[in-house]
Design a protein around this motif. Structure first.
Motif, PDB file in Angstrom:
ATOM      1  N   MET A   1      -9.290  12.992 -18.881  1.00 47.71           N
ATOM      2  CA  MET A   1     -10.710  12.755 -18.748  1.00 47.71           C
ATOM      3  C   MET A   1     -11.446  13.740 -19.647  1.00 47.71           C
ATOM      4  N   ASN A   2     -12.251  13.227 -20.560  1.00 46.07           N
ATOM      5  CA  ASN A   2     -13.064  14.042 -21.451  1.00 46.07           C
ATOM      6  C   ASN A   2     -14.497  14.019 -20.962  1.00 46.07           C
ATOM      7  N   ARG A   3     -15.290  14.914 -21.503  1.00 47.51           N
ATOM      8  CA  ARG A   3     -16.716  14.921 -21.186  1.00 47.51           C
ATOM      9  C   ARG A   3     -17.500  14.648 -22.450  1.00 47.51           C
ATOM     10  N   ASP A   4     -18.520  13.814 -22.322  1.00 43.15           N
ATOM     11  CA  ASP A   4     -19.417  13.545 -23.435  1.00 43.15           C
ATOM     12  C   ASP A   4     -20.279  14.776 -23.642  1.00 43.15           C
ATOM     13  N   PRO A   5     -20.282  15.385 -24.832  1.00 43.51           N
ATOM     14  CA  PRO A   5     -21.038  16.623 -25.029  1.00 43.51           C
ATOM     15  C   PRO A   5     -22.544  16.455 -24.891  1.00 43.51           C
ATOM     16  N   LYS A   6     -23.074  15.267 -25.144  1.00 44.73           N
ATOM     17  CA  LYS A   6     -24.519  15.065 -25.068  1.00 44.73           C
ATOM     18  C   LYS A   6     -25.010  14.993 -23.628  1.00 44.73           C
ATOM     19  N   THR A   7     -24.276  14.262 -22.778  1.00 44.36           N
ATOM     20  CA  THR A   7     -24.772  14.031 -21.427  1.00 44.36           C
ATOM     21  C   THR A   7     -23.930  14.674 -20.335  1.00 44.36           C
ATOM     22  N   ALA A   8     -22.817  15.280 -20.683  1.00 46.18           N
ATOM     23  CA  ALA A   8     -21.883  15.899 -19.733  1.00 46.18           C
ATOM     24  C   ALA A   8     -21.330  14.884 -18.737  1.00 46.18           C
ATOM     25  N   THR A   9     -21.350  13.605 -19.121  1.00 48.34           N
ATOM     26  CA  THR A   9     -20.785  12.550 -18.294  1.00 48.34           C
ATOM     27  C   THR A   9     -19.297  12.436 -18.611  1.00 48.34           C
ATOM     28  N   PRO A  10     -18.449  12.362 -17.597  1.00 44.76           N
ATOM     29  CA  PRO A  10     -17.018  12.228 -17.889  1.00 44.76           C
ATOM     30  C   PRO A  10     -16.702  10.867 -18.504  1.00 44.76           C
ATOM     31  N   THR A  11     -15.813  10.871 -19.502  1.00 50.49           N
ATOM     32  CA  THR A  11     -15.359   9.627 -20.099  1.00 50.49           C
ATOM     33  C   THR A  11     -13.880   9.450 -19.795  1.00 50.49           C
ATOM     34  N   ILE A  12     -13.516   8.256 -19.386  1.00 49.43           N
ATOM     35  CA  ILE A  12     -12.128   7.941 -19.050  1.00 49.43           C
ATOM     36  C   ILE A  12     -11.649   6.855 -20.003  1.00 49.43           C
ATOM     37  N   GLU A  13     -10.588   7.163 -20.714  1.00 51.96           N
ATOM     38  CA  GLU A  13     -10.046   6.257 -21.725  1.00 51.96           C
ATOM     39  C   GLU A  13      -9.485   4.990 -21.083  1.00 51.96           C
ATOM     40  N   ILE A  14      -9.833   3.821 -21.633  1.00 49.57           N
ATOM     41  CA  ILE A  14      -9.295   2.547 -21.167  1.00 49.57           C
ATOM     42  C   ILE A  14      -8.228   2.070 -22.151  1.00 49.57           C
ATOM     43  N   ALA A  15      -8.604   1.994 -23.434  1.00 48.40           N
ATOM     44  CA  ALA A  15      -7.681   1.501 -24.457  1.00 48.40           C
ATOM     45  C   ALA A  15      -8.053   2.105 -25.799  1.00 48.40           C
ATOM     46  N   THR A  16      -7.051   2.263 -26.666  1.00 49.42           N
ATOM     47  CA  THR A  16      -7.290   2.722 -28.033  1.00 49.42           C
ATOM     48  C   THR A  16      -6.663   1.735 -29.000  1.00 49.42           C
ATOM     49  N   ASN A  17      -7.266   1.628 -30.157  1.00 49.45           N
ATOM     50  CA  ASN A  17      -6.759   0.768 -31.218  1.00 49.45           C
ATOM     51  C   ASN A  17      -5.999   1.649 -32.195  1.00 49.45           C
ATOM     52  N   ARG A  18      -4.681   1.707 -32.055  1.00 52.81           N
ATOM     53  CA  ARG A  18      -3.882   2.586 -32.888  1.00 52.81           C
ATOM     54  C   ARG A  18      -3.693   2.028 -34.292  1.00 52.81           C
ATOM     55  N   LYS A  19      -3.991   0.748 -34.492  1.00 44.21           N
ATOM     56  CA  LYS A  19      -3.866   0.152 -35.815  1.00 44.21           C
ATOM     57  C   LYS A  19      -5.058   0.470 -36.717  1.00 44.21           C
ATOM     58  N   ALA A  20      -6.223   0.742 -36.131  1.00 38.24           N
ATOM     59  CA  ALA A  20      -7.431   0.953 -36.926  1.00 38.24           C
ATOM     60  C   ALA A  20      -7.326   2.162 -37.861  1.00 38.24           C
ATOM     61  N   PRO A  21      -6.899   3.361 -37.401  1.00 35.37           N
ATOM     62  CA  PRO A  21      -6.799   4.477 -38.345  1.00 35.37           C
ATOM     63  C   PRO A  21      -5.732   4.250 -39.420  1.00 35.37           C
ATOM     64  N   ARG A  22      -4.741   3.427 -39.122  1.00 32.79           N
ATOM     65  CA  ARG A  22      -3.712   3.125 -40.113  1.00 32.79           C
ATOM     66  C   ARG A  22      -4.254   2.192 -41.191  1.00 32.79           C
ATOM     67  N   ASP A  23      -5.115   1.245 -40.807  1.00 33.61           N
ATOM     68  CA  ASP A  23      -5.580   0.222 -41.731  1.00 33.61           C
ATOM     69  C   ASP A  23      -6.917   0.532 -42.395  1.00 33.61           C
ATOM     70  N   TYR A  24      -7.678   1.502 -41.864  1.00 35.03           N
ATOM     71  CA  TYR A  24      -9.022   1.775 -42.383  1.00 35.03           C
ATOM     72  C   TYR A  24      -9.261   3.270 -42.545  1.00 35.03           C
ATOM     73  N   HIS A  25     -10.063   3.620 -43.567  1.00 35.29           N
ATOM     74  CA  HIS A  25     -10.660   4.947 -43.657  1.00 35.29           C
ATOM     75  C   HIS A  25     -11.947   4.851 -42.840  1.00 35.29           C
ATOM     76  N   ILE A  26     -12.034   5.543 -41.728  1.00 38.21           N
ATOM     77  CA  ILE A  26     -13.216   5.463 -40.866  1.00 38.21           C
ATOM     78  C   ILE A  26     -14.283   6.406 -41.422  1.00 38.21           C
ATOM     79  N   LEU A  27     -15.420   5.837 -41.814  1.00 34.92           N
ATOM     80  CA  LEU A  27     -16.491   6.605 -42.429  1.00 34.92           C
ATOM     81  C   LEU A  27     -17.507   7.106 -41.414  1.00 34.92           C
ATOM     82  N   GLU A  28     -17.761   6.296 -40.389  1.00 38.08           N
ATOM     83  CA  GLU A  28     -18.800   6.614 -39.409  1.00 38.08           C
ATOM     84  C   GLU A  28     -18.457   5.897 -38.107  1.00 38.08           C
ATOM     85  N   THR A  29     -18.858   6.470 -36.968  1.00 35.03           N
ATOM     86  CA  THR A  29     -18.585   5.821 -35.687  1.00 35.03           C
ATOM     87  C   THR A  29     -19.879   5.631 -34.904  1.00 35.03           C
ATOM     88  N   TYR A  30     -19.883   4.606 -34.064  1.00 34.10           N
ATOM     89  CA  TYR A  30     -21.018   4.290 -33.201  1.00 34.10           C
ATOM     90  C   TYR A  30     -20.500   4.003 -31.796  1.00 34.10           C
TER      91      TYR A  30
END
Length: 163
Positions: A1-30
């Motif tokens: 469990m991580n905490r969002d630095p802006k709101t101090a709300t806990p974040t709980i991971e559901i799923a990650t896309n492990r193919k995205a960093p392999r296939d793309y150079h990530i320039l910006e996130t939203y």
């Protein structure tokens, strides 16, 4: 469990896309909210979410999610959802305009990087990514192998010095 630095709300991971960093150079996130039905939320709580092929598109002033697979909830009565339907992402208007400008450039895409709970809400992290070619992917694998080898050598050196 991580905490969002802006709101101090806990974040709980559901799923990650492990193919995205392999296939793309990530320039910006939203960070985007997602418009869901009740049975979809129940399925996500059971871990039946797959975002490995998910991506976003800007259409008619809104951002839509495609390729996200949320399996049907088994205990649902008569009202179920379609597993791979397109879903609307919830972003601010200025973020939508930035994403529209980014996707109009050649070679940029909007892959979904991860899904997580932020308090009672489900959020998606989407990235503006530039596609990698095979040479870039090989270079990344080579760097990862070199880093792993260096870490192994350092660990064995430290083990020898402790004795």
């Amino acid at each position: 469990m991580n905490r969002d630095p802006k709101t101090a709300t806990p974040t709980i991971e559901i799923a990650t896309n492990r193919k995205a960093p392999r296939d793309y150079h990530i320039l910006e996130t939203y960070e985007a909210g997602i418009e869901l039905r009740g049975t979809e939320v129940k399925s996500i709580r059971l871990g039946k979410l797959n975002i490995s092929d998910a991506f976003a598109r800007v259409e008619r002033g809104q951002v839509w999610l495609y390729g996200c697979d949320i399996q049907q909830y088994e205990k649902a009565s008569h009202e179920t959802h379609e597993p791979r339907r397109s879903r609307r992402l919830l972003l601010h208007k200025n973020e939508i305009m930035k994403l529209l400008a980014a996707t109009q450039q050649k070679g940029l895409a909007l892959p979904v990087l991860r899904a997580y709970w932020k308090g009672p809400r489900i959020k998606l992290q989407i990235g503006v990514g530039k596609g990698k070619n095979k040479g870039d992917q090989r270079q990344d694998l080579k760097e990862k192998a070199e880093n792993r080898e260096a870490a192994r050598v350092v660990a064995s050196f430290n083990d020898k010095n402790r004795r």
